[in-house]
Design a protein around this motif. Structure first.
Motif, PDB file in Angstrom:
ATOM      1  N   GLU A   1       0.838  -1.205   0.000  1.00 24.97           N
ATOM      2  CA  GLU A   1       0.000   0.000   0.000  1.00 24.97           C
ATOM      3  C   GLU A   1       0.877   1.261   0.000  1.00 24.97           C
ATOM      4  O   GLU A   1       0.642   2.205  -0.752  1.00 24.97           O
ATOM      5  N   ALA A   2       1.912   1.247   0.849  1.00 27.92           N
ATOM      6  CA  ALA A   2       2.804   2.412   0.923  1.00 27.92           C
ATOM      7  C   ALA A   2       3.546   2.606  -0.393  1.00 27.92           C
ATOM      8  O   ALA A   2       3.623   3.720  -0.935  1.00 27.92           O
ATOM      9  N   GLU A   3       4.075   1.504  -0.934  1.00 30.10           N
ATOM     10  CA  GLU A   3       4.801   1.594  -2.212  1.00 30.10           C
ATOM     11  C   GLU A   3       3.894   2.104  -3.322  1.00 30.10           C
ATOM     12  O   GLU A   3       4.297   2.929  -4.142  1.00 30.10           O
ATOM     13  N   ASN A   4       2.667   1.595  -3.360  1.00 30.83           N
ATOM     14  CA  ASN A   4       1.729   2.031  -4.399  1.00 30.83           C
ATOM     15  C   ASN A   4       1.384   3.509  -4.256  1.00 30.83           C
ATOM     16  O   ASN A   4       1.035   4.165  -5.231  1.00 30.83           O
ATOM     17  N   SER A   5       1.491   4.026  -3.052  1.00 29.71           N
ATOM     18  CA  SER A   5       1.221   5.452  -2.835  1.00 29.71           C
ATOM     19  C   SER A   5       2.409   6.317  -3.246  1.00 29.71           C
ATOM     20  O   SER A   5       2.299   7.537  -3.257  1.00 29.71           O
ATOM     21  N   GLY A   6       3.539   5.678  -3.550  1.00 34.04           N
ATOM     22  CA  GLY A   6       4.704   6.439  -3.984  1.00 34.04           C
ATOM     23  C   GLY A   6       5.734   6.657  -2.896  1.00 34.04           C
ATOM     24  O   GLY A   6       6.649   7.461  -3.062  1.00 34.04           O
ATOM     25  N   VAL A   7       5.603   5.953  -1.785  1.00 32.94           N
ATOM     26  CA  VAL A   7       6.556   6.113  -0.687  1.00 32.94           C
ATOM     27  C   VAL A   7       7.873   5.417  -1.044  1.00 32.94           C
ATOM     28  O   VAL A   7       7.879   4.228  -1.350  1.00 32.94           O
ATOM     29  N   LYS A   8       8.956   6.158  -1.039  1.00 35.09           N
ATOM     30  CA  LYS A   8      10.279   5.620  -1.377  1.00 35.09           C
ATOM     31  C   LYS A   8      11.121   5.371  -0.140  1.00 35.09           C
ATOM     32  O   LYS A   8      12.061   4.587  -0.158  1.00 35.09           O
ATOM     33  N   SER A   9      10.828   6.119   0.902  1.00 34.08           N
ATOM     34  CA  SER A   9      11.587   5.991   2.150  1.00 34.08           C
ATOM     35  C   SER A   9      10.680   6.441   3.286  1.00 34.08           C
ATOM     36  O   SER A   9       9.649   7.071   3.071  1.00 34.08           O
ATOM     37  N   VAL A  10      11.059   6.078   4.497  1.00 33.92           N
ATOM     38  CA  VAL A  10      10.318   6.536   5.676  1.00 33.92           C
ATOM     39  C   VAL A  10      11.231   7.424   6.518  1.00 33.92           C
ATOM     40  O   VAL A  10      12.443   7.264   6.459  1.00 33.92           O
ATOM     41  N   PRO A  11      10.680   8.339   7.293  1.00 33.35           N
ATOM     42  CA  PRO A  11       9.263   8.653   7.394  1.00 33.35           C
ATOM     43  C   PRO A  11       8.725   9.403   6.171  1.00 33.35           C
ATOM     44  O   PRO A  11       9.480  10.113   5.510  1.00 33.35           O
ATOM     45  N   ALA A  12       7.434   9.200   5.901  1.00 28.95           N
ATOM     46  CA  ALA A  12       6.786   9.879   4.784  1.00 28.95           C
ATOM     47  C   ALA A  12       5.329  10.135   5.132  1.00 28.95           C
ATOM     48  O   ALA A  12       4.705   9.331   5.817  1.00 28.95           O
ATOM     49  N   LEU A  13       4.832  11.247   4.635  1.00 28.72           N
ATOM     50  CA  LEU A  13       3.432  11.597   4.857  1.00 28.72           C
ATOM     51  C   LEU A  13       2.729  11.592   3.503  1.00 28.72           C
ATOM     52  O   LEU A  13       3.126  12.320   2.595  1.00 28.72           O
ATOM     53  N   VAL A  14       1.705  10.742   3.364  1.00 31.13           N
ATOM     54  CA  VAL A  14       0.942  10.658   2.121  1.00 31.13           C
ATOM     55  C   VAL A  14      -0.359  11.428   2.309  1.00 31.13           C
ATOM     56  O   VAL A  14      -1.132  11.129   3.228  1.00 31.13           O
ATOM     57  N   LEU A  15      -0.568  12.418   1.452  1.00 35.91           N
ATOM     58  CA  LEU A  15      -1.765  13.245   1.562  1.00 35.91           C
ATOM     59  C   LEU A  15      -2.870  12.686   0.672  1.00 35.91           C
ATOM     60  O   LEU A  15      -2.597  11.929  -0.272  1.00 35.91           O
ATOM     61  N   ASP A  16      -4.097  13.087   0.951  1.00 34.05           N
ATOM     62  CA  ASP A  16      -5.215  12.507   0.195  1.00 34.05           C
ATOM     63  C   ASP A  16      -5.337  13.081  -1.211  1.00 34.05           C
ATOM     64  O   ASP A  16      -6.187  12.642  -1.980  1.00 34.05           O
ATOM     65  N   ASN A  17      -4.481  14.049  -1.564  1.00 32.72           N
ATOM     66  CA  ASN A  17      -4.427  14.485  -2.964  1.00 32.72           C
ATOM     67  C   ASN A  17      -3.355  13.718  -3.738  1.00 32.72           C
ATOM     68  O   ASN A  17      -3.037  14.051  -4.878  1.00 32.72           O
TER      69      ASN A  17
END
Lengths: 78, 78
Positions: free
Chosen positions: A46-62
């Motif tokens: 889920e995180a990878e599909n959202s575009g997260v490459k590293s942590v920490p990361a904040l995924v916004l609803d846009n």
């Protein structure tokens, strides 16, 4: 209410930045869910599909991903 | 009121993240000053002394630096 997911992995950088970010963010405008990728590895796709490459990361609803400092690469968590 | 400085250099990554961050941050708790290192190069030493390695970055009044995504290294701005 906007939603956002803060992904982290329990590393010291993550925990420190998590607190900083939660202190800064307006809780009346944004509801922040915490996704702990160290404890809950099933959320990695889920995180990878959202575009997260590293942590920490904040995924916004846009769809925007804010990578905040650098704790660990997503590949290091698998 | 806490204070923070958001350093950026006018690059597309910076401007986009600036808006995201300003939308998220609670303006009643944190007063955010914008430091434009592209236009005001005299602020580069101040940013470097604060620990800014790349832009965009948010420097908090407790000394913490949140590097948000990666627009440009500070050396690229000199």
């Amino acid at each position: 209410m906007k939603k956002a997911v803060f992904y982290h992995a329990g590393c010291p950088v993550c925990v420190s930045e998590e607190q900083e970010m939660l202190n800064l963010i307006d809780g009346n405008k944004v509801e922040v869910e915490i996704g702990h990728l160290g404890d809950v590895k099933s959320r990695l796709p889920e995180a990878e599909n959202s575009g997260v490459k590293s942590v920490p990361a904040l995924v916004l609803d846009n769809g925007h991903v804010l990578h905040i400092n650098y704790g660990a690469g997503i590949a290091d968590l698998k």
